[in-house]
Design a protein around this motif. Structure first.
Motif, mmCIF file in Angstrom:
data_model
loop_
_atom_site.group_PDB
_atom_site.id
_atom_site.type_symbol
_atom_site.label_atom_id
_atom_site.label_comp_id
_atom_site.label_asym_id
_atom_site.label_seq_id
_atom_site.Cartn_x
_atom_site.Cartn_y
_atom_site.Cartn_z
ATOM 1 N N ILE A 1 -15.301 10.362 -13.309
ATOM 2 C CA ILE A 1 -15.094 10.225 -11.868
ATOM 3 C C ILE A 1 -13.802 9.441 -11.659
ATOM 4 N N MET A 2 -12.943 9.913 -10.742
ATOM 5 C CA MET A 2 -11.696 9.219 -10.431
ATOM 6 C C MET A 2 -11.555 9.133 -8.911
ATOM 7 N N LEU A 3 -11.504 7.910 -8.386
ATOM 8 C CA LEU A 3 -11.486 7.691 -6.942
ATOM 9 C C LEU A 3 -10.313 6.794 -6.570
ATOM 10 N N ASP A 4 -9.532 7.243 -5.583
ATOM 11 C CA ASP A 4 -8.371 6.479 -5.120
ATOM 12 C C ASP A 4 -8.712 5.814 -3.788
ATOM 13 N N GLU A 5 -8.816 4.495 -3.791
ATOM 14 C CA GLU A 5 -9.113 3.699 -2.594
ATOM 15 C C GLU A 5 -10.350 4.222 -1.847
ATOM 16 N N PRO A 6 -11.490 4.348 -2.525
ATOM 17 C CA PRO A 6 -12.669 4.922 -1.865
ATOM 18 C C PRO A 6 -13.341 3.985 -0.867
ATOM 19 N N VAL A 7 -13.024 2.691 -0.904
ATOM 20 C CA VAL A 7 -13.682 1.719 -0.028
ATOM 21 C C VAL A 7 -13.110 1.761 1.388
ATOM 22 N N SER B 1 -8.263 0.214 -6.033
ATOM 23 C CA SER B 1 -8.604 -0.505 -4.810
ATOM 24 C C SER B 1 -7.661 -1.677 -4.634
ATOM 25 N N HIS B 2 -7.420 -2.041 -3.364
ATOM 26 C CA HIS B 2 -6.679 -3.256 -3.063
ATOM 27 C C HIS B 2 -7.616 -4.417 -2.744
ATOM 28 N N LEU B 3 -8.925 -4.169 -2.710
ATOM 29 C CA LEU B 3 -9.895 -5.221 -2.385
ATOM 30 C C LEU B 3 -10.306 -5.940 -3.666
ATOM 31 N N MET B 4 -9.651 -7.064 -3.951
ATOM 32 C CA MET B 4 -9.905 -7.781 -5.196
ATOM 33 C C MET B 4 -11.332 -8.324 -5.262
ATOM 34 N N SER B 5 -11.863 -8.758 -4.119
ATOM 35 C CA SER B 5 -13.230 -9.286 -4.114
ATOM 36 C C SER B 5 -14.219 -8.209 -4.533
ATOM 37 N N GLU B 6 -13.983 -6.970 -4.113
ATOM 38 C CA GLU B 6 -14.883 -5.881 -4.484
ATOM 39 C C GLU B 6 -14.695 -5.482 -5.939
ATOM 40 N N MET B 7 -13.464 -5.504 -6.427
ATOM 41 C CA MET B 7 -13.226 -5.204 -7.830
ATOM 42 C C MET B 7 -13.922 -6.225 -8.733
ATOM 43 N N THR B 8 -13.962 -7.471 -8.289
ATOM 44 C CA THR B 8 -14.642 -8.505 -9.073
ATOM 45 C C THR B 8 -16.101 -8.157 -9.283
ATOM 46 N N LEU B 9 -16.730 -7.562 -8.272
ATOM 47 C CA LEU B 9 -18.147 -7.228 -8.330
ATOM 48 C C LEU B 9 -18.411 -5.879 -8.978
ATOM 49 N N THR B 10 -17.386 -5.029 -9.058
ATOM 50 C CA THR B 10 -17.602 -3.647 -9.489
ATOM 51 C C THR B 10 -17.059 -3.349 -10.878
ATOM 52 N N ALA B 11 -15.845 -3.802 -11.175
ATOM 53 C CA ALA B 11 -15.158 -3.365 -12.396
ATOM 54 C C ALA B 11 -15.588 -4.157 -13.627
ATOM 55 N N GLY C 1 -11.143 -0.610 -13.185
ATOM 56 C CA GLY C 1 -10.386 -0.805 -11.964
ATOM 57 C C GLY C 1 -8.911 -0.555 -12.216
ATOM 58 N N PHE C 2 -8.305 0.255 -11.368
ATOM 59 C CA PHE C 2 -6.890 0.615 -11.512
ATOM 60 C C PHE C 2 -6.132 -0.094 -10.397
ATOM 61 N N LEU C 3 -5.376 -1.136 -10.767
ATOM 62 C CA LEU C 3 -4.779 -2.029 -9.781
ATOM 63 C C LEU C 3 -3.262 -2.056 -9.898
ATOM 64 N N GLY C 4 -2.644 -2.452 -8.807
ATOM 65 C CA GLY C 4 -1.196 -2.608 -8.774
ATOM 66 C C GLY C 4 -0.733 -2.805 -7.352
ATOM 67 N N PRO C 5 0.426 -3.423 -7.149
ATOM 68 C CA PRO C 5 0.967 -3.596 -5.796
ATOM 69 C C PRO C 5 1.266 -2.238 -5.155
ATOM 70 N N ASN C 6 1.498 -2.249 -3.851
ATOM 71 C CA ASN C 6 1.937 -1.033 -3.174
ATOM 72 C C ASN C 6 3.201 -0.493 -3.845
ATOM 73 N N GLY C 7 3.229 0.809 -4.078
ATOM 74 C CA GLY C 7 4.391 1.412 -4.711
ATOM 75 C C GLY C 7 4.416 1.290 -6.213
ATOM 76 N N ASP D 1 -22.405 -2.015 4.370
ATOM 77 C CA ASP D 1 -23.493 -1.332 3.674
ATOM 78 C C ASP D 1 -22.944 -0.220 2.784
ATOM 79 N N GLY D 2 -21.906 0.481 3.276
ATOM 80 C CA GLY D 2 -21.288 1.537 2.487
ATOM 81 C C GLY D 2 -20.570 1.006 1.268
ATOM 82 N N VAL D 3 -19.936 -0.148 1.408
ATOM 83 C CA VAL D 3 -19.246 -0.770 0.272
ATOM 84 C C VAL D 3 -20.249 -1.128 -0.815
ATOM 85 N N ARG D 4 -21.364 -1.702 -0.404
ATOM 86 C CA ARG D 4 -22.394 -2.066 -1.394
ATOM 87 C C ARG D 4 -22.982 -0.817 -2.049
ATOM 88 N N TRP D 5 -23.217 0.217 -1.241
ATOM 89 C CA TRP D 5 -23.742 1.475 -1.794
ATOM 90 C C TRP D 5 -22.788 2.049 -2.834
#
Length: 302
Positions: free
Chosen positions: A149-155, A184-194, A31-37, A161-165
């Motif tokens: 694979i490199m994805l910028d804010e794909p969620v 991603s800015h969705l910390m809850s999703e990063m917890t489950l994914t990264a 997971g590649f995280l950081g504040p806006n900017g 259903d798409g988020v889970r997929w």
């Protein structure tokens, strides 16, 4: 692997990426995280060779991305869900990409089915919702069956259903031994994914470690204590550099004192303890604590 080595990017007098170094290893979701900017999107553009670094370099499988003979087979990426021409159909967009690397047309149909767009393959992209464009962008990233694979804010724009997929897709790609970098800015999703986190602020690296270690380290300072004599125990524990709060009757939250020291003081005073539990911080709270002074854009609470 994706290697970022002493990367610097300046636009005029503004430094967006500042001496950044990290490695994205295969077999796990990073997971590649950081504040806006913070410089996340700029870093990804530098990895993709879309921007030239002021200093340093970024490599994929040991070479700059542009030097690979078949880049789509090396690194698939989604940096902008709006990159597809709105007048083209989804199938035509992917076929044009496939032609650049001499990929068979069957692969286009395979990835359309993989991302759930086979029924709208002949629909113009301009009629797609944001979620559908995200799926098309992911199909583009998967087209060359790449090792990274490199994805910028794909969620963004995906329904639940798409988020889970997407979560299951990313984890399955990592399980196959591929390198996966996702912001991603969705910390809850990063917890489950990264599995691993790279966190930057103002263009500089501020954390590079496994997710569990990062969260555990952030929550080490608070111990939840359960006791029928919590009020009396609280008076024994409060002291210099030790704070104690009582969120509910019979429960204390102690910061600045370890579990063994709490147990020893309770035993000396013959006070019963029914539970001593280190409180794990959420990824969101740990992230906020770490980046509190790294954000250039903060709202003011009234």
């Amino acid at each position: 692997m994706i290697d970022v080595i002493d990367l610097v990017k300046r636009y005029g007098r503004t430094t967006v990426v500042d001496g950044l170094s990290f490695t994205v290893e295969p077999g796990r979701v990073t997971g590649f995280l950081g504040p806006n900017g913070a410089g996340k999107s700029t870093t990804m553009r530098l990895i993709a060779g879309l921007d030239a670094p002021t200093r340093g370099r970024a490599t994929v499988a040991g070479r700059p991305y542009a030097e690979h003979e078949a880049p789509l087979r090396t690194l698939g990426m989604l940096l902008d869900a709006g990159a597809a021409h709105p007048g083209r159909t989804a199938r035509a967009h992917l076929r044009a990409l496939a032609a650049t690397t001499n990929l068979p047309s069957k692969r286009v149909d395979d990835v359309l089915a993989m991302v759930g767009l086979e029924t709208v393959a002949n629909t113009r992209v301009g009629r797609f919702s944001l979620g559908m464009r995200q799926r098309l962008g992911i199909a583009s990233a998967l087209l060359g069956d790449p090792q990274a694979i490199m994805l910028d804010e794909p969620v963004n724009g995906l329904d639940p259903d798409g988020v889970r997929w997407l979560r299951e897709l990313l984890r399955s790609l990592a399980a196959e031994g591929r390198t996966v970098l996702v912001s991603s800015h969705l910390m809850s999703e990063m917890t489950l994914t990264a599995d691993h986190l790279v966190i930057i602020g103002r263009g500089k690296l501020i954390a590079d470690e496994p997710l569990e270690q990062f969260v555990r380290r952030a929550g080490n300072g608070v111990i939840e204590v359960r006791s029928p004599d919590a009020t009396t125990l609280r008076d024994l524990l409060v002291g210099p550099r030790v704070t104690v709060s009582a969120p509910e009757p019979g429960v204390l939250e102690v910061e600045g004192l370890g579990a063994e020291a709490i147990a020893a003081r309770a035993a000396e005073a013959q006070l019963p303890i029914h539970g001593l539990t280190p409180r794990a911080a959420s990824l969101e709270q740990a992230f906020m604590d770490l980046t509190r002074d790294q954000s250039d854009y903060r709202s003011v609470r009234s």
